[in-house]
Design an enzyme around this catalytic site. Sequence first.
Site, short mmCIF file in Angstrom:
data_model
loop_
_atom_site.label_atom_id
_atom_site.label_comp_id
_atom_site.label_asym_id
_atom_site.label_seq_id
_atom_site.Cartn_x
_atom_site.Cartn_y
_atom_site.Cartn_z
N ASP A 58 37.32 68.25 -11.15
CA ASP A 58 37.65 67.35 -11.09
C ASP A 58 37.51 66.31 -9.64
OD1 ASP A 58 38.97 64.71 -10.11
OD2 ASP A 58 41.46 65.27 -10.58
N GLU A 135 19.33 74.10 16.94
CA GLU A 135 20.14 74.98 18.17
C GLU A 135 21.29 74.37 18.04
OE1 GLU A 135 18.06 73.67 21.60
OE2 GLU A 135 16.00 74.88 21.13
N GLU A 137 25.34 74.48 19.29
CA GLU A 137 26.34 74.91 20.37
C GLU A 137 28.12 74.77 19.70
OE1 GLU A 137 23.56 72.75 24.22
OE2 GLU A 137 25.26 71.96 23.00
N GLU A 191 26.42 79.06 27.13
CA GLU A 191 26.11 77.66 27.16
C GLU A 191 26.45 76.91 29.18
OE1 GLU A 191 24.57 74.56 27.39
OE2 GLU A 191 22.86 75.78 25.98
N GLU A 198 26.16 79.32 22.01
CA GLU A 198 24.89 78.79 21.56
C GLU A 198 24.51 80.00 20.68
OE1 GLU A 198 21.89 75.69 23.00
OE2 GLU A 198 20.46 76.89 22.16
N HIS A 247 21.12 70.47 18.74
CA HIS A 247 19.35 69.68 18.77
C HIS A 247 18.67 70.40 17.44
CE1 HIS A 247 20.10 69.95 23.42
NE2 HIS A 247 20.40 68.93 23.13
N ARG A 319 14.84 66.14 29.52
CA ARG A 319 16.18 66.86 28.65
C ARG A 319 16.74 65.46 28.04
NH1 ARG A 319 15.95 71.73 27.06
NH2 ARG A 319 14.36 72.94 27.96
N GLU A 337 11.81 67.96 19.16
CA GLU A 337 13.18 68.16 19.40
C GLU A 337 13.94 66.85 19.06
OE1 GLU A 337 16.39 70.89 22.14
OE2 GLU A 337 14.32 70.10 22.95
N ARG A 339 17.40 65.33 19.65
CA ARG A 339 18.50 65.95 20.55
C ARG A 339 19.95 65.22 20.26
NH1 ARG A 339 16.72 68.35 24.69
NH2 ARG A 339 18.59 67.96 26.28
#
Length: 448
Positions: A58, A135, A137, A191, A198, A247, A319, A337, A339
Amino acid sequence: MAAPTAPADLARDVLARAETAGVRYVDLQFTDVMGAVKTVTIPADQLADTLEHGTWFDGSSVESLARTAESDMYLVPDLETFRLLPWAGTPPTARLICWAHTPEGEPYPGDPRGALVRATERAAALGFDYRCGPEVEFFLLRRTADGGVEPLPHDHGGYFDFATDQSVDVRQAMVTALQALGIEVNTAHHEVAPGQHEIDFSHAGALKSADDLITFRYTLRAIAQQAGLIASFMPKPFVGLNGSGMHVHQSLRDRGGDNLFPDSRDEYGLSDVAKHFIAGQLHHAAGMCVVLAPLVNSYKRLVRGFEAPIVVSWARTNRAALIRVPHVTRTQAARIELRSPDPSCNPYLAYAVMLRCGLDGIERRLPLPPPVEESLYGFDDTELERRNIGLLPDNLKDAVEAFRHDSVVLDALGDHLAERFLEAKALEWRDYRMQVTPWEREHYLELS
């Protein structure tokens, strides 16, 4: 119309593996629009029938999946996803990730997995194979006597710190379970924040990577629960500490498997395909933000000072940038990457919008703005405007509005999923606005 018949050789292989392992139960899994795993469990003696005809359920009983008029649906297993659940013990239990189908035998438009397949098919028509490597975390926590949560005792570690507390054993048990489920783990480490960890995956095709992420979350919760702990994917569980991001490393390959992102002649080693792909994601950064960071709490993470992106920019060493271009030593490893995603997102929808926005940049040959390698946290609004650098939405309501006005992001989900997603987010924002927090009582209760 009957459910599509599974390929005979794969069906025989799955049935043989289940019999050899002594499987007694099979969990048929799918997700709702928010990425929560839903399960219909069948006895193993029903598996052959399910492989041939599907299993009815359902759909209207699953929040945000279907309307009442669409209640009758059935699950069609993807046989490539057959796995034994390593923590299930006795009797052995397996799982199969499934497609949701209508009674007419058509793929259900509200199936999040289908949105990703549509996006990858569009990429394939252009000659591209989309690859992702997340990646992830997360926090390992325990309950306190007063019902709160805290990191494990003695866990005061920071980024990459060596430790010998209980969390190390638990994290290693998690990696072992993930590997048993066919998930290729690259690294696992502590981390920045106490209790934060991570685990990174290898690059894989987008659909497998998304399946792995769904599997990852409930696997980590199961292993943590066995140790009397909580594995939390909440983006920002604690004030003043780093939040948890996800990331995602991305690349496009051609039909022969060659990476299309590198170009040794370019200063950043990027091909035109890679530059247009980045430009597309930057152009749609605000519109896709609510899919990648879908919770009220997500925007407590996307703030200055905690290495989370708040500005729409790209760079190599910075970063704080939304998109980073990692240094690589092998051409085939070239990637970008992104982020802004966090681990609470639905990976099927997240990957679908990320891919479609990147493809939009390629198809329209959007120009890539200059990189910003300086620290962005010190830029005020005037400097950001002078440099023509945009900001990500800073709350769920604004992110939803950006989503509503981005036709590429809406099309990536399709009308049905976009409607269900907007309904869920409108309800979440309404409920949040009605809450009175301890912070408000502390600051306003005795206000003169």
